[in-house]
Design an enzyme around this catalytic site. Structure first.
Site, PDB file in Angstrom:
ATOM      1  N   HIS A 135     -10.579   8.998  13.240  1.00 33.66           N
ATOM      2  CA  HIS A 135     -10.119  10.236  13.025  1.00 33.66           C
ATOM      3  C   HIS A 135      -9.075   9.873  14.062  1.00 33.66           C
ATOM      4  O   HIS A 135      -7.380  10.901  13.891  1.00 33.66           O
ATOM      5  CB  HIS A 135     -11.291  10.928  13.219  1.00 33.66           C
ATOM      6  N   GLU A 153      -4.399  -0.724  -8.711  1.00 37.48           N
ATOM      7  CA  GLU A 153      -4.532  -1.849  -7.117  1.00 37.48           C
ATOM      8  C   GLU A 153      -5.588  -2.781  -7.300  1.00 37.48           C
ATOM      9  O   GLU A 153      -5.854  -3.399  -6.338  1.00 37.48           O
ATOM     10  CB  GLU A 153      -4.721  -0.524  -6.178  1.00 37.48           C
ATOM     11  N   ASP A 207      -4.100  -2.255  -1.543  1.00 39.12           N
ATOM     12  CA  ASP A 207      -5.718  -2.462  -1.853  1.00 39.12           C
ATOM     13  C   ASP A 207      -5.583  -3.544  -3.454  1.00 39.12           C
ATOM     14  O   ASP A 207      -6.449  -5.213  -3.222  1.00 39.12           O
ATOM     15  CB  ASP A 207      -6.636  -1.520  -2.512  1.00 39.12           C
ATOM     16  N   CYS A 222       3.092   3.288  -4.205  1.00 45.07           N
ATOM     17  CA  CYS A 222       2.432   3.844  -2.904  1.00 45.07           C
ATOM     18  C   CYS A 222       2.178   3.249  -1.613  1.00 45.07           C
ATOM     19  O   CYS A 222       1.271   3.542  -0.920  1.00 45.07           O
ATOM     20  CB  CYS A 222       2.026   5.068  -3.568  1.00 45.07           C
TER      21      CYS A 222
END
Ligand code: PEP
Ligand code: MG
Length: 586
Positions: A191, A433, A457, A504
Site C-alpha cells: 500500500h 493473459e 501475467d 495493458c
C-alpha cells in the site's frame, strides 16, 4: 560514497539530506509493573488507543483531501483494526496476567501479529504486517510520545529513510520538506508504494539495510527510476545526478507540450493511447496528459482499500466518477481481479498454497456470485452514463468466458425487468493473459468483443516465473521470444476476426517495446498516465513501416537478451529524445 539497490516504486530523482525515522517499537523494553497498577495501566492503554483512533480519523480526512477518497480508504481499514477485539483483547490480557506496562504489551502483541503475517512470506501478508506495525506505532506514540516530536524536527530537503514506512506515515510526510523516501522492507504492490505514486514522491523500497547504513544529516540521492540510493555521493556522482535531474525536468516540461498533439506516426497511422487506473481520481490525470480514455480500470482496488465488501452503490459511484472525469472518453472496467498478490481480509485468513495458480480473478468471481453480480449491476447501470466497456481477467478457457458473459446477460434481464437503464450493446471483452487463452485466441475472437493483452501475467505464466519474486526477477522478461510469438498470435486472431486488440501490461510503457508492439499490429496501448506522453513521442517519431521491419527482425532472434538489445539500439537511433531523461548511467 555507498550505492544501495532496491525496488523502484515511484519515479523521479531527488537529492537531499538523510532523515532516519527509526523503529519506535524496537526501542520499547519490557517494563514490569506492580500487580495493583494493572487496571490503571489498562486504562492508560484505552486512552492511548482512543486517541490513536481519533488521530486516524483526522489522517483519513486529510488523506481524502490529498489523495482522494478511494485511496484514503486504507485508513478506514486501520480504524476498523484498532477497534477489533482480536487485536486489543490480547493487550489487555497481557497487562493483566504478565503485569507489564501498556507500551510493553502493545509492542509485544502487535509485533507478534506482524511477525506472524511476515513469516508467511507472501506479499499479501507482508502488507498486512505493515498495517499492524503502523497501528502499533500510532498507539505507542500516544503512550511514549517520542516519534511524533522526531518527525516535527524534520528539516527542508529531507529524504526519509526508514526500516519501513506505513501508509499513514507516508501520507503524513510534510510535502514541503520531504523530497523522497526509502525503506528497507516492502514490495512493489504494498500500500505504501501505491501511496507514493499517488503523492508523486520518488520512492525506493526493499532497500535492505538502508536505515542501518544511513546517517542522519548526510547527503543522499534517491533514484526512483533504477531503484538506487546513493549515500554520501562523491562530487562527480552528485554532479552527474544534478545534470540528470535537470534533464528529467526538461524532459517532463517537453512532454507536457505533447498533451494536445495527436498520437499519429509520421506515415499517418493513428495509435490509441489509453490510461491504466486503480482509483477513479486518476482518470483526471489520464485526460490531463492527453490520453484517449481508460484502457484498464483495476476495480479490485475498491476492495483493497475498504474494510467491507463494496456495495453496488459504492461500485456505481466509483464508475460514475470516472465517467464524469473522462467526459465522453471510453472507460474499460475490468471486473475484480482479486487473489494472488491482491487479497481481501477473508482471503488472508484462507491462504492458498499456490495463489497465482489458484482461485484468483474470474475464478474467484464465478465462485462468489452475489459479489460478482453486484459489480456487474453497477457496471451496467454506469454504462447508461457514458461509453463503458466491460472485460474479465484471467480467462483460461472458453466455457469460463461464456459463463461470465451469461451472468452479464442475467443481470441485464433483471435490470430490464426493474426498468433500470443500461447500455444493452455494451462491449464485453476479455484479458488475454494466460498462455492457454493466447494459444486459442482465434476461438476466443469469435466470442469476445475485444481483447486486452495482460502482458504482466502472460509473461509470468509463459516463462513460469513469479512476477513478485525477486529471486527470479532476472528471468521475467517481456522480450522472451515465446512471449512475442504469443502476442503476435493474439493480434493476428483479433485482426482476422475483426475485433479490437489492445495491451495493458507494464511492457506497453517501455518505449522500445512499444515500437515492437506497433510493428506486430497493435494499435491501442494502455499504460499508467505518466507514461503516456513519452509513448506519444515514440509514436510520433517512428513511421509504421520501420516498426514493422523492426518486428520482423526481432522475430529472427532467438534470445530475450538479443531482442532487447536490438530494440533498444533501434529505438535510441530512431527516437533518441524518448530516452533523454534516462541517459545517465551513474
Ligand atoms: C496484466 O496482467 O498485464 C494486467 C494488466 O493485469 P494486472 O497487472 O492487474 O494483473
Ligand atoms: Mg493480470
Amino acid at each position: 560514497m555507498e550505492s544501495l539497490e532496491g525496488i523502484p516504486v515511484s519515479e523521479g530523482v531527488a537529492a537531499g539530506r538523510v532523515f532516519v525515522l527509526d523503529d519506535l517499537s524496537a526501542r520499547i523494553v519490557r517494563r514490569p509493573i506492580a500487580p495493583d497498577q494493572t487496571e490503571e495501566e489498562i486504562a492508560r492503554f484505552e486512552r492511548a488507543r482512543e486517541a490513536a483512533v481519533e488521530d486516524l480519523r483526522h489522517v483519513h480526512e486529510r488523506a481524502k483531501a490529498e489523495i482522494g477518497e478511494d485511496a484514503a480508504r486504507i485508513f478506514l481499514v486501520h480504524l476498523g483494526m484498532l477497534q477489533d477485539s482480536a487485536l486489543i483483547e490480547p493487550v489487555r490480557d497481557k497487562i493483566r496476567t504478565e503485569h507489564i506496562a501498556a507500551e510493553s504489551a502493545v509492542s509485544e502483541v502487535f509485533r507478534m501479529w506482524g511477525d506472524r503475517f511476515r513469516s508467511m512470506n507472501e506479499v499479501a501478508f507482508t502488507t498486512k504486517a505493515d498495517d499492524v506495525r503502523d497501528l502499533a506505532d500510532r498507539v505507542l506514540e500516544r503512550l511514549v510520545g517520542a516519534r511524533r516530536s522526531r518527525l516535527a524536527e524534520i528539516g527542508m530537503n529531507a529524504i526519509v529513510i526508514a526500516r519501513d514506512l506505513t501508509p499513514s506515515q507516508a501520507v503524513n510526510l510534510d510535502k514541503n520538506k520531504v523530497l523522497a523516501f526509502v525503506t528497507d522492507l516492502g514490495g512493489r504492490t504494498s500500500h505504501t508504494a501505491i501511496v507514493a505514486k499517488a503523492l508523486g514522491l520518488p520512492a525506493v523500497v526493499g532497500c535492505r539495510r538502508a536505515s542501518e547504513l544511513a546517517i542522519d544529516g548526510e547527503s543522499v540521492i534517491v533514484d526512483g527510476h533504477r531503484g538506487r540510493v546513493i549515500l554520501s555521493p562523491d562530487e562527480e556522482t552528485a554532479e552527474q545526478y544534478k545534470e540528470y535531474a535537470e534533464q528529467r525536468r526538461r524532459f517532463r516540461v517537453s512532454l507536457g507540450e505533447l498533451a494536445s498533439l495527436e498520437a499519429v506516426t509520421p506515415d499517418g497511422h493513428r495509435i490509441e493511447l489509453l490510461g491504466n487506473i486503480e482509483f477513479p481520481e486518476e482518470a483526471a490525470s489520464v485526460v490531463e496528459v492527453g490520453g484517449g480514455g481508460v484502457g484498464l480500470y483495476r476495480t479490485e482496488f475498491l476492495y483493497l482499500t475498504s474494510d467491507h465488501e463494496p456495495s453496488e452503490e459504492e461500485h456505481y459511484e466509483a464508475y460514475a466518477k470516472c465517467i464524469e472525469l473522462l467526459d465522453g472518453l471510453p472507460l474499460t472496467i475490468r471486473t475484480v481481479d482479486l487473489g494472488a498478490d491482491k487479497y481481501t481480509q477473508q482471503r488472508v485468513e484462507q491462504p492458498e498454497r499456490n495463489p497465482f495458480l489458484g482461485c484468483r480473478s474470474i475464478r474467484y468471481c464465478l465462485r462468489s456470485l452475489p459479489m460478482f453480480k453486484t459489480q456487474l449491476r453497477a457496471i451496467l447501470r454506469a454504462s447508461s452514463l457514458g461509453p463503458v466497456k466491460l472485460m474479465f481477467p484471467l480467462i483460461s478457457g472458453v466455457e469460463e468466458f461464456r459463463q461470465a458473459r451469461l451472468y452479464v446477460r442475467d443481470v441485464m434481464e433483471d435490470l430490464r425487468e426493474s426498468g433500470v437503464d443500461f447500455d444493452p450493446d455494451i462491449a464485453i471483452g476479455m484479458m488475454v493473459e494466460t498462455p492457454s487463452a493466447a494459444v486459442i485466441a482465434d476461438m476466443f475472437a469469435r466470442e469476445a468483443d475485444f481483447f486486452s493483452i495482460g502482458s504482466n501475467d502472460l509473461i509470468q505464466y509463459t516463462i513460469a516465473v513469479d512476477r513478485t519474486n525477486e529471486q527470479v526477477a532476472h528471468l521475467y522478461d517481456p522480450h522472451h521470444p515465446a512471449v512475442i510469438r504469443l502476442i503476435r498470435q493474439i493480434v493476428d486472431a483479433g485482426r482476422r476476426n475483426d475485433i479490437p486488440v489492445s495491451i495493458c501490461g507494464e511492457s506497453a510503457s517501455i518505449p522500445e517495446y512499444a515500437l515492437l508492439l506497433m510493428g506486430l499490429g497493435l494499435r491501442t496501448l494502455s499504460a499508467t498516465a505518466s507514461a503516456l506522453p513519452n509513448l506519444k513521442r515514440v509514436v510520433r517519431g517512428v513511421p509504421m513501416h520501420r516498426c514493422e521491419q523492426i518486428a520482423r527482425k526481432a522475430f529472427t532472434l532467438d534470445s530475450a537478451a538479443q531482442i532487447s538489445g536490438y530494440l533498444r539500439d533501434q529505438a535510441r537511433q530512431l527516437v533518441p529524445e524518448a530516452f533523454d531523461g534516462r541517459s545517465v548511467e551513474a
